[in-house]
Motif scaffolding. Structure first.
Motif, short mmCIF file in Angstrom:
data_model
loop_
_atom_site.label_atom_id
_atom_site.label_comp_id
_atom_site.label_asym_id
_atom_site.label_seq_id
_atom_site.Cartn_x
_atom_site.Cartn_y
_atom_site.Cartn_z
N TYR A 1 79.10 -32.81 71.35
CA TYR A 1 77.84 -33.42 70.92
C TYR A 1 77.55 -32.98 69.49
O TYR A 1 78.09 -32.00 68.98
CB TYR A 1 76.68 -33.04 71.85
N PHE A 2 76.67 -33.75 68.82
CA PHE A 2 76.31 -33.49 67.43
C PHE A 2 74.89 -32.93 67.34
O PHE A 2 74.07 -33.12 68.25
CB PHE A 2 76.34 -34.78 66.60
N SER A 3 74.62 -32.26 66.22
CA SER A 3 73.24 -31.87 65.90
C SER A 3 72.99 -32.10 64.42
O SER A 3 73.91 -32.05 63.61
CB SER A 3 73.00 -30.39 66.22
N ARG A 4 71.72 -32.38 64.09
CA ARG A 4 71.29 -32.50 62.69
C ARG A 4 69.98 -31.71 62.58
O ARG A 4 68.88 -32.29 62.54
CB ARG A 4 71.12 -33.96 62.28
N GLN A 5 70.10 -30.41 62.53
CA GLN A 5 68.95 -29.52 62.60
C GLN A 5 68.05 -29.60 61.37
O GLN A 5 68.52 -29.64 60.24
CB GLN A 5 69.41 -28.07 62.76
N ILE A 6 66.74 -29.60 61.65
CA ILE A 6 65.72 -29.45 60.61
C ILE A 6 64.82 -28.31 61.06
O ILE A 6 64.36 -28.28 62.20
CB ILE A 6 64.90 -30.74 60.43
N VAL B 1 80.54 -30.86 59.88
CA VAL B 1 81.39 -32.04 59.72
C VAL B 1 81.11 -32.83 58.44
O VAL B 1 81.83 -33.78 58.14
CB VAL B 1 81.28 -32.98 60.95
N ASP B 2 80.07 -32.45 57.69
CA ASP B 2 79.81 -33.09 56.40
C ASP B 2 79.05 -32.09 55.53
O ASP B 2 77.82 -32.05 55.54
CB ASP B 2 79.00 -34.37 56.58
N ARG B 3 79.79 -31.29 54.78
CA ARG B 3 79.18 -30.20 54.00
C ARG B 3 78.37 -30.71 52.82
O ARG B 3 77.67 -29.92 52.17
CB ARG B 3 80.26 -29.23 53.51
N ARG B 4 78.41 -32.00 52.50
CA ARG B 4 77.66 -32.53 51.36
C ARG B 4 76.23 -32.89 51.73
O ARG B 4 75.42 -33.21 50.86
CB ARG B 4 78.36 -33.75 50.77
N GLN B 5 75.90 -32.81 53.01
CA GLN B 5 74.54 -33.16 53.43
C GLN B 5 73.72 -31.90 53.71
O GLN B 5 74.25 -30.83 53.97
CB GLN B 5 74.59 -34.04 54.68
N LEU C 1 64.29 -26.41 55.93
CA LEU C 1 65.75 -26.34 55.91
C LEU C 1 66.34 -27.54 56.64
O LEU C 1 65.92 -27.86 57.75
CB LEU C 1 66.24 -25.06 56.57
N THR C 2 67.28 -28.21 56.00
CA THR C 2 68.01 -29.31 56.62
C THR C 2 69.48 -28.93 56.64
O THR C 2 70.13 -28.88 55.60
CB THR C 2 67.82 -30.62 55.84
N LEU C 3 69.99 -28.61 57.81
CA LEU C 3 71.38 -28.20 57.93
C LEU C 3 72.28 -29.43 57.94
O LEU C 3 71.84 -30.53 58.29
CB LEU C 3 71.60 -27.38 59.19
N PRO C 4 73.54 -29.27 57.57
CA PRO C 4 74.47 -30.40 57.61
C PRO C 4 74.76 -30.81 59.05
O PRO C 4 74.52 -30.02 59.98
CB PRO C 4 75.73 -29.85 56.92
N PRO C 5 75.25 -32.01 59.28
CA PRO C 5 75.63 -32.40 60.63
C PRO C 5 76.67 -31.42 61.19
O PRO C 5 77.59 -31.00 60.47
CB PRO C 5 76.23 -33.80 60.46
N PRO D 1 78.44 -21.46 49.80
CA PRO D 1 78.99 -22.83 49.78
C PRO D 1 80.47 -22.82 49.43
O PRO D 1 80.95 -21.95 48.69
CB PRO D 1 78.17 -23.52 48.68
N TYR D 2 81.18 -23.79 49.99
CA TYR D 2 82.62 -23.89 49.75
C TYR D 2 82.91 -24.03 48.26
O TYR D 2 82.27 -24.80 47.55
CB TYR D 2 83.19 -25.10 50.49
#
Length: 233
Positions: free
Chosen positions: A127-132, A176-180, A151-155, A207-208
């Protein structure tokens, strides 16, 4: 009714024009697994719908993946494993979650979606999460008023593996998407540390950044392509 009929005709015409008329959400494309067939051949005793229900149960506020039931939902051989952390055992996992106390400092909206059972490893739920997260109390020496925005974490993609009795054998997640988001592409507790400006002093908590060797390799590749174009011109 006329408007609905007109829309239906328009969609049909567009489908025919683009060659997509034969496709639907149930159409299998080359390389795609026939999930229903895969599930029917599974030897795991818990059915996919029941396994998803069990996953949601252990994630509920009453259990919270072992933190509210003293680890009763976790198997004795449980392991936590993420991108850079783990594997760690049951005791270490519960101690770590207890020490972070994220929910005491943040009002977290998990925004979970996409629960599905792996069609190859049928004891695993993805399952996915998009935490705020809104800070509501001091954390790592910072106060809520210190943050300019939530705080808005990446997916993040999570997995839970179960044993045949329904206990959790493994839990983990990966960005799964470090740019978000606004936590430097970091998920989990590392994302919170970075988000409040208190990252741990290790590369994994930042950050990477491509290594020097990788940057040099990319530079050589660009130079090679440029020289090749000049020769062909």
């Amino acid at each position: 009714k006329r408007m609905k009929a007109a829309k239906t005709l328009l969609v049909s015409a567009l489908s025919l024009a683009t060659g997509t008329a034969a496709f639907s959400s149930t159409t299998l494309i080359p390389g795609e697994i026939d999930v229903s067939n895969a599930y029917s051949q599974s030897t795991f005793p818990i059915s996919p719908p029941d396994l998803v229900s069990r996953a949601k149960q252990v994630l509920s506020a009453e259990i919270e993946l072992g933190t509210k039931d003293n680890g009763a939902c976790l198997a004795d051989d449980f392991e936590f494993v993420a991108a850079v952390v783990g594997p760690i055992n049951k005791e270490e996992f519960l101690n770590a979650l207890g020490s972070f106390k994220l929910t005491e400092s943040f009002d977290i909206d998990q925004n979970l979606f996409g629960f599905t059972v792996d069609s190859i490893q049928t004891n695993r739920v993805w399952y996915f999460s998009r935490q705020i997260a809104k800070q509501i109390a001091p954390f790592m020496g910072t106060k809520p008023e210190d943050l300019k925005e939530d705080l808005t974490l990446p997916p993040q993609l999570h997995h839970i593996d179960f044993d045949e009795s329904g206990l959790v054998k493994e839990f983990g997640f990966y960005t799964v998407d470090r740019r978000q988001g606004n936590t430097g592409g970091l998920g989990g507790a590392f994302g919170y540390f970075y988000g409040v400006g208190k990252p741990l002093p290790i590369p994994e908590c930042k950050p990477y950044k491509p290594s020097l060797r990788f940057r040099m390799l990319n530079l050589l590749g660009k130079l090679g392509r440029k020289l090749s174009k000049n020769k062909s011109a």
